[in-house]
Structure formats: structure tokens, C-alpha cells
Design a protein around this motif. Structure first.
Motif, PDB file in Angstrom:
ATOM      1  N   SER A   1     -15.215 -14.214  -1.649  1.00  0.00           N
ATOM      2  CA  SER A   1     -14.728 -13.407  -2.757  1.00  0.00           C
ATOM      3  C   SER A   1     -14.376 -14.299  -3.942  1.00  0.00           C
ATOM      4  O   SER A   1     -13.863 -15.411  -3.762  1.00  0.00           O
ATOM      5  N   LYS A   2     -14.667 -13.837  -5.135  1.00  0.00           N
ATOM      6  CA  LYS A   2     -14.331 -14.604  -6.327  1.00  0.00           C
ATOM      7  C   LYS A   2     -12.831 -14.559  -6.616  1.00  0.00           C
ATOM      8  O   LYS A   2     -12.320 -15.385  -7.365  1.00  0.00           O
ATOM      9  N   ARG A   3     -12.146 -13.587  -6.041  1.00  0.00           N
ATOM     10  CA  ARG A   3     -10.708 -13.474  -6.213  1.00  0.00           C
ATOM     11  C   ARG A   3      -9.994 -13.746  -4.894  1.00  0.00           C
ATOM     12  O   ARG A   3     -10.527 -13.455  -3.822  1.00  0.00           O
ATOM     13  N   THR A   4      -8.815 -14.332  -5.007  1.00  0.00           N
ATOM     14  CA  THR A   4      -8.030 -14.680  -3.822  1.00  0.00           C
ATOM     15  C   THR A   4      -6.914 -13.664  -3.634  1.00  0.00           C
ATOM     16  O   THR A   4      -6.058 -13.506  -4.510  1.00  0.00           O
ATOM     17  N   VAL A   5      -6.935 -12.970  -2.503  1.00  0.00           N
ATOM     18  CA  VAL A   5      -5.901 -11.981  -2.222  1.00  0.00           C
ATOM     19  C   VAL A   5      -4.974 -12.525  -1.138  1.00  0.00           C
ATOM     20  O   VAL A   5      -5.376 -13.307  -0.282  1.00  0.00           O
ATOM     21  N   ASN A   6      -3.731 -12.089  -1.193  1.00  0.00           N
ATOM     22  CA  ASN A   6      -2.739 -12.497  -0.200  1.00  0.00           C
ATOM     23  C   ASN A   6      -1.677 -11.416  -0.073  1.00  0.00           C
ATOM     24  O   ASN A   6      -1.529 -10.560  -0.951  1.00  0.00           O
ATOM     25  N   PHE A   7      -0.924 -11.489   1.020  1.00  0.00           N
ATOM     26  CA  PHE A   7       0.231 -10.619   1.221  1.00  0.00           C
ATOM     27  C   PHE A   7       1.493 -11.465   1.144  1.00  0.00           C
ATOM     28  O   PHE A   7       1.504 -12.617   1.573  1.00  0.00           O
ATOM     29  N   LEU A   8       2.526 -10.870   0.604  1.00  0.00           N
ATOM     30  CA  LEU A   8       3.789 -11.589   0.477  1.00  0.00           C
ATOM     31  C   LEU A   8       4.349 -11.992   1.840  1.00  0.00           C
ATOM     32  O   LEU A   8       4.217 -11.248   2.815  1.00  0.00           O
ATOM     33  N   PRO A   9       4.986 -13.159   1.914  1.00  0.00           N
ATOM     34  CA  PRO A   9       5.727 -13.487   3.136  1.00  0.00           C
ATOM     35  C   PRO A   9       6.913 -12.538   3.270  1.00  0.00           C
ATOM     36  O   PRO A   9       7.489 -12.105   2.266  1.00  0.00           O
ATOM     37  N   VAL A  10       7.270 -12.195   4.478  1.00  0.00           N
ATOM     38  CA  VAL A  10       8.354 -11.237   4.693  1.00  0.00           C
ATOM     39  C   VAL A  10       9.243 -11.732   5.822  1.00  0.00           C
ATOM     40  O   VAL A  10       8.770 -12.370   6.772  1.00  0.00           O
ATOM     41  N   TYR A  11      10.542 -11.442   5.710  1.00  0.00           N
ATOM     42  CA  TYR A  11      11.519 -11.899   6.683  1.00  0.00           C
ATOM     43  C   TYR A  11      12.399 -10.724   7.102  1.00  0.00           C
ATOM     44  O   TYR A  11      12.562  -9.759   6.354  1.00  0.00           O
TER      45      TYR A  11
END
Length: 230
Positions: A58-68
Motif C-alpha cells: 500500500s502507498k499509505r501506512t495505516v495503524n491502530f492506536l496503542p491501547v491500555y
């Protein structure tokens, strides 16, 4: 929404010069056991494990927030989840009921990717957040236990509804994902969804427009909760 969200600053109590990090604390509106909070965190952490492989093509980088998960001793030992504060325009792209709420092809392709990458055992939807940083996803699982991934897991019904409305993009093809029509046909063989699926698929292919987000009729895909598996 099922939760209250509170802005908070996370500071080091031993460092008076610490300006803190902007965070969001989330608590359920109704009392929930600790397991519910850990399940919510686990879903987000699990979702992030699929981003690395997706980002490779993918040309874009996706991520999910770290969660605690926090235990609040001064609040009768109640629990809450905490994650970094997202700034910017917040957008919800899809949900667990087949809705497509944005024109961005990346989050839709990511959902499709998770189905293939998990060997058709789960689908990650409820993609939402700011830019390419996401939060609060839900996992739809083929397991008979509908609560394996929390209350947002609607199982086969949500998976079928996603592929009823999903329109594959160049991103899906770049990842070598099977066409949504083929995924839907395979689902029919695995879980025998309602006969309306084929009609709804044809309808979704007519007059699709970014200005008209897809909405399914409430009665669509009302097939049995306990689906047979192969």
C-alpha cells in the motif's frame, strides 16, 4: 456510542516539568466486568497485527492506536481503557452492519485484506479515526461464540453484509484479494445466508456513488446465528 470519552493528560508524578501526553480515557456507560475492557483492548491490538502486511503493498501506512487498560483504585477499582488522543478530522469508514460511510478505498481494502489474511476466520471492520491512524475497530468472527471478540462481533451476518456492499478497488487487486463477488459466493456455501444476498449484490453495483454512502435494508441477510463451518 456505548462509552464515555474523557480527555486526559498522562504525566510523570515524579517529574514536575513533565507537560504530559494528551490521552483519551474511555469507560462504558453501563457497568462492565474487567474482561470486557481487556477484550476491547485485545481487539484493537489484534487489528494492528494485520497492518504491517497490508502496508507492504500500500502507498499509505495505516495503524491502530496503542491501547491500555487501567484499574482505577480511587474509583472503586473500576476499569477504563486509555489511548493517545487523535487530533484532526475524525471519520468513520465502515461498520459491522454493511455500511460504507466514506469514499476512502484504503480502509475498505484493509477490511477485505483481514478476511483473506486470517484465512477467512475473521473480518476487521468499524474502521475509523483520523487520517490513517485508526481506533475502536471490531472483529467479526466465524466462531460459534458470538462474544469471542466482544459485543461488536456479529459473526457471519456482519461478514456477509460487508461483502454485499464492498466494491473492490485497485488496492484490493494489488494485494491479490479475490473479488467481493467470489467471497460472497463462498460465504453462501459456508453459512447459507438468506436468498436476498444475490439481489442485494446486484443492487449495490448499480448507481454506486461517493455522494451516496451504501445503506442496507434492516432485514437484509437475516440468516441463522449458528452457522455451519467447514
Amino acid at each position: 456510542s456505548f462509552r464515555f470519552c474523557h480527555r486526559m493528560d498522562l504525566r510523570d508524578p515524579h517529574n514536575p516539568e513533565d507537560e504530559g501526553e494528551a490521552m483519551v480515557l474511555k469507560v462504558f456507560k453501563e457497568p462492565k466486568p474487567a474482561e470486557t475492557y481487556f477484550s476491547e483492548a485485545m481487539v484493537q491490538i489484534l487489528s494492528n497485527t494485520y497492518t504491517a502486511a497490508f502496508n507492504e503493498c500500500s502507498k499509505r501506512t495505516v495503524n491502530f492506536l496503542p491501547v491500555y487498560v487501567l484499574k482505577l483504585h480511587e474509583r472503586n477499582d473500576s476499569y477504563a481503557t486509555v489511548e493517545p488522543f487523535l487530533s484532526g478530522k475524525y471519520v468513520k469508514h465502515n461498520d459491522n452492519d454493511g455500511h460504507v460511510d466514506s469514499c476512502d478505498a484504503v480502509p475498505q481494502a484493509f477490511s477485505h485484506f483481514t478476511w483473506a489474511a486470517s484465512k477467512r476466520k475473521l473480518l476487521i471492520v468499524d474502521i475509523q479515526g483520523c487520517g490513517d491512524m485508526y481506533t475502536d475497530p471490531s472483529v467479526q468472527s466465524v466462531q460459534d461464540d458470538q462474544h469471542a471478540f466482544g459485543d461488536g462481533n456479529c459473526g457471519w451476518k456482519a461478514i456477509a453484509k460487508f461483502f454485499v456492499t464492498h466494491k473492490c478497488s485497485a488496492i484490493c487487486r494489488a494485494h491479490g484479494l479475490p473479488a467481493a463477488e467470489k467471497e460472497l459466493e463462498a460465504l453462501k456455501k459456508r453459512c447459507q445466508p438468506c436468498s436476498d444476498l444475490r439481489r442485494l449484490r446486484r443492487r449495490s453495483e448499480v448507481g454506486r456513488s461517493c455522494a451516496l454512502p451504501t445503506r442496507l435494508p434492516p432485514a437484509a441477510c437475516n440468516f441463522p446465528r449458528a452457522a455451519s463451518r467447514t
